[in-house]
Design a protein around this motif. Sequence first.
Motif, short mmCIF file in Angstrom:
data_model
loop_
_atom_site.label_atom_id
_atom_site.label_comp_id
_atom_site.label_asym_id
_atom_site.label_seq_id
_atom_site.Cartn_x
_atom_site.Cartn_y
_atom_site.Cartn_z
N LEU B 217 11.37 -43.08 -63.50
CA LEU B 217 10.61 -42.44 -62.36
C LEU B 217 11.42 -41.70 -61.39
O LEU B 217 11.08 -40.59 -60.85
CB LEU B 217 9.61 -43.44 -61.90
N THR B 218 12.33 -42.36 -60.99
CA THR B 218 12.92 -42.08 -59.67
C THR B 218 13.82 -40.87 -59.99
O THR B 218 14.05 -39.83 -59.46
CB THR B 218 14.07 -43.15 -59.17
N LEU B 219 14.32 -40.73 -61.33
CA LEU B 219 15.37 -39.65 -61.84
C LEU B 219 14.32 -38.37 -61.95
O LEU B 219 14.92 -37.49 -61.81
CB LEU B 219 15.75 -40.03 -63.02
N VAL B 220 12.97 -38.65 -62.52
CA VAL B 220 12.08 -37.43 -62.81
C VAL B 220 11.52 -36.82 -61.07
O VAL B 220 11.95 -35.69 -61.06
CB VAL B 220 10.69 -37.80 -63.23
N ILE B 221 11.64 -37.70 -60.17
CA ILE B 221 11.36 -37.33 -59.09
C ILE B 221 12.46 -36.51 -58.34
O ILE B 221 12.24 -35.57 -57.42
CB ILE B 221 10.94 -38.51 -57.82
N ALA B 222 13.67 -37.10 -58.74
CA ALA B 222 14.96 -36.44 -58.18
C ALA B 222 14.82 -34.84 -58.92
O ALA B 222 15.23 -33.96 -57.81
CB ALA B 222 16.19 -37.14 -58.77
N VAL B 223 14.61 -34.66 -59.84
CA VAL B 223 14.63 -33.41 -60.63
C VAL B 223 13.57 -32.67 -59.59
O VAL B 223 13.68 -31.43 -59.32
CB VAL B 223 14.36 -33.34 -61.99
N VAL B 224 12.48 -33.11 -59.57
CA VAL B 224 11.13 -32.38 -58.97
C VAL B 224 11.54 -31.93 -57.67
O VAL B 224 11.41 -30.97 -57.14
CB VAL B 224 9.99 -33.35 -58.73
N VAL B 225 12.30 -32.92 -56.72
CA VAL B 225 12.60 -32.63 -55.22
C VAL B 225 13.69 -31.61 -55.51
O VAL B 225 13.64 -30.55 -54.71
CB VAL B 225 13.08 -34.00 -54.58
N ALA B 226 14.73 -31.60 -56.28
CA ALA B 226 15.75 -30.78 -56.16
C ALA B 226 15.12 -29.26 -56.53
O ALA B 226 15.60 -28.48 -55.90
CB ALA B 226 16.69 -31.27 -57.28
N VAL B 227 14.23 -29.39 -57.60
CA VAL B 227 13.57 -27.99 -58.08
C VAL B 227 12.86 -27.71 -56.90
O VAL B 227 12.92 -26.35 -56.49
CB VAL B 227 12.85 -28.21 -59.27
N LEU B 228 12.19 -28.34 -56.15
CA LEU B 228 11.18 -27.80 -55.09
C LEU B 228 11.78 -27.08 -53.90
O LEU B 228 11.62 -26.31 -53.43
CB LEU B 228 10.41 -29.23 -54.68
N LEU B 229 13.04 -27.83 -53.65
CA LEU B 229 13.83 -27.50 -52.43
C LEU B 229 14.65 -26.31 -52.75
O LEU B 229 14.79 -25.24 -51.87
CB LEU B 229 14.97 -28.61 -52.20
N SER B 230 15.04 -26.01 -53.91
CA SER B 230 15.96 -24.79 -54.37
C SER B 230 15.09 -23.52 -54.93
O SER B 230 15.73 -22.40 -54.68
CB SER B 230 17.04 -25.25 -55.05
N LYS B 231 13.98 -23.85 -55.60
CA LYS B 231 13.53 -22.90 -56.47
C LYS B 231 12.20 -22.67 -56.13
O LYS B 231 11.55 -21.44 -56.84
CB LYS B 231 13.69 -23.15 -57.99
N THR B 232 11.62 -23.12 -55.06
CA THR B 232 9.91 -22.82 -55.08
C THR B 232 10.05 -22.40 -53.57
O THR B 232 10.66 -22.39 -52.66
CB THR B 232 9.10 -24.15 -55.09
N VAL B 233 8.49 -21.86 -53.56
CA VAL B 233 8.04 -21.09 -52.35
C VAL B 233 8.06 -22.24 -51.10
O VAL B 233 8.42 -22.17 -50.20
CB VAL B 233 6.66 -20.48 -52.45
N LEU B 234 7.49 -23.47 -51.70
CA LEU B 234 7.37 -24.59 -50.75
C LEU B 234 9.14 -24.89 -50.05
O LEU B 234 8.99 -25.06 -48.83
CB LEU B 234 6.95 -25.87 -51.22
N GLY B 235 9.74 -24.84 -50.86
CA GLY B 235 11.31 -25.17 -50.37
C GLY B 235 11.71 -24.10 -49.51
O GLY B 235 12.36 -24.32 -48.35
N PHE B 236 11.20 -22.91 -49.91
CA PHE B 236 11.69 -21.88 -48.98
C PHE B 236 11.07 -21.98 -47.69
O PHE B 236 11.78 -21.71 -46.52
CB PHE B 236 11.44 -20.46 -49.50
N ARG B 237 9.70 -22.45 -47.64
CA ARG B 237 9.20 -22.74 -46.22
C ARG B 237 9.78 -23.68 -45.49
O ARG B 237 9.73 -23.44 -44.13
CB ARG B 237 7.68 -23.00 -46.68
N LEU B 238 10.10 -24.72 -46.17
CA LEU B 238 10.65 -25.81 -45.54
C LEU B 238 12.03 -25.34 -44.62
O LEU B 238 12.15 -25.66 -43.53
CB LEU B 238 11.06 -26.83 -46.41
N ARG B 239 12.78 -24.30 -45.35
CA ARG B 239 13.96 -24.08 -44.86
C ARG B 239 13.90 -22.97 -43.78
O ARG B 239 14.32 -23.13 -42.76
CB ARG B 239 14.80 -23.50 -45.96
N ALA B 240 12.60 -22.27 -44.06
CA ALA B 240 12.39 -21.21 -42.96
C ALA B 240 11.84 -21.64 -41.64
O ALA B 240 12.54 -21.64 -40.55
CB ALA B 240 11.38 -20.30 -43.53
N VAL B 241 11.23 -22.95 -41.59
CA VAL B 241 10.79 -23.66 -40.49
C VAL B 241 11.86 -24.41 -39.94
O VAL B 241 12.23 -24.26 -38.74
CB VAL B 241 9.59 -24.56 -40.83
N GLY B 242 12.72 -24.97 -40.75
CA GLY B 242 13.88 -25.39 -40.38
C GLY B 242 14.92 -24.78 -39.38
O GLY B 242 15.51 -25.18 -38.38
#
Lengths: 305, 363
Positions: B217-242
């Motif tokens: 489960l943790t490994l799946v979440i790791a992949v999801v979070v990594a993809v979310l951060l680097s490849k998705t609009v959500l990740g881009f928004r986080l970085r932009a706000v940051g």
Amino acid sequence: MSWELFAVFLGSSIRLATPLLLAGIGEMVSERAGVLNMSIEGMMLTSAFAAAVGAWATGDPLIGLLIGIIAVQPVALLQAVLSNTLRANQIVSGIGINILVLGATTLAYREIFGARSRAEIPGLAKIKPPLLGDIPVIGSAVFEQVWLLYAGIALIVATALVLRYTSVGLAIHAAGAEPKAVDKSGLSVARIRYGCVLFAGLMASLSGAFLSIGDIHTFTEGMTRGAGYLAIASVIFGKWRIGGTVFACLLFGAATALQFQLPALGINVPNALLIMLPYLLALLAVGGLVGRQMAPAALGEPYRR
Amino acid sequence: MTAVNHGRGTGTWPKLTLRPALLVPVAAVGFAALVGLALIAAIGVPVSGAIAAFVDGTFGSLYVIAASINRSTAFALVGFGFVLANRASLTNVGGEGQIAVGGIAATAVALYGHVAALPLGLSFILPMLAAVAAGALWGALAAVLKVKSGTNEVISTLLLSFIGVWLLYWCVQSPALLRKPMTSSATLPESLEIPDETKLPLLTGDYSFPLHVGLPLTLVIAVVVAVLLSKTVLGFRLRAVGLNPVAAHRAGISYARTVVFALATAGALGGLAGALMLLGEQYTLKDGFSSGYGFDGLVAGLLSRGSIPGVIAASLLFGFMRSGGINMEMAAAVPTALVVVIQGLIVITLAGAALVIERWERS
């Protein structure tokens, strides 16, 4: 509630507020200069431990207090170097120091006293000030306190005067609000901030020593239990002013004192809720109960010329 | 408030040689370990004996290996949450409280939610989801305070941590809440043991190697979070706000929503960590349940400097270090506090080295 009980409540509120007061005022000065000291907790724990060991080894609580004060200065210096010279993230470096101190004092305590010791340690004397202490019924219950409290009050008054009426106070305020202007006026932002962090260290060391050799005359592992964070919350609650910070500390002290008072009155409130109360109040306070916060403009930001 | 790292994703490095973001943490760990060895010598324990006890505690049996990995999953989840929130320049130090409320919710549902008879793994999935919801709520509280009154999330998540930990204490002290029925005055202040059906299934089915489903489960979440951060609009928004909340706002990114998403997700991962600890390892809720795991996860997040594989590496390091530390205390009389000293040194060294890393990366 009878007058006697109320006086006991008042007295223990003041006693429990004292460590927060001492540490909180130091933290306030440091924050006014622009440095957020998350390491207050670690500084207090360092001093609580060093003062306890000093008092235990020499049998003299005064020497213990002195050792506590001296022991904190390297910790404060480390925080000052990290947050000024190395321009480290002040929150992260502060938490790192707290983790280190928690480990180091626990380790040293086990080595010196053994795992389950509750060594009785000579503590600082209590005094009863004339006049105030002679008030009938409530006098001794409220005002008979460890002398360090009265010394601390004197220090806090002195701090207030320096902040308000001297050029040093102005420079501290400016270092937190407009560091560029301070720099242009020929003063050193770094020097002001180093001084303020070391002052916060001094106040935190008095606070920590009060916990171990002032209040309960022993040291327990991790005995600060978040008091340093409460001190930081009291600064925010007090809107970075002396009066407000003092009020917040007294309020947290009173909330803590309820733990012992309510059961004595036969009022049944879950113990955990009472232990939680100061943190809950602090959360409400920093969460905007006191209105929009007016933090020093450059708080938490390392200055780069 | 400056960010802990500067939003460098995974795998975005042009060359593989001498990456300071990798070298400095390794050097920090090495330095801290050396100080640890010196301390062992200073307290008069033979260093070789202590090392032998440490190694025996970390790799001595399949059981301790599995226990260390299970523990690491909890650290890693908190660490992922830290990294995710930190991408938006938010510092979540509330892992300890998020684990606590997760543990409370998981215990409540596992014991009193009538889930034991449910099919398809729902018997342990529902307690997990409850823990995720509780953790998310705990994180979102800090986010709402930040958005509404500008409260620094470091202070609010810390205070919420204390409140969460005392809430747990309350739950296990009070027979009206989660304390097991009091049959005598000697009844311990803890919950009943959760039903077997709600315990996390073991991957091998063998209690001598008790790896549980938390690991995949943790490994799946790791992949999801990594993809979310680097490849998705959500990740881009986080970085932009940051990077610049004002510019992000002009670009139509909602500051409030991004902050709530970041802290609630970090909280949810902390809550899930609490669920894994309860359903996969401890089985009863007691005082001191979170036992510093939230802080270890935070340190893992810091060490990683924003990289998900980095979080995994640091979590494994700390998971095994704790096992080794426990065995050092039992077999070689070195207090486990030594491991805490080492962790503190690692954080301080890394915080102090941030300037060095930045300069190095620029040149």
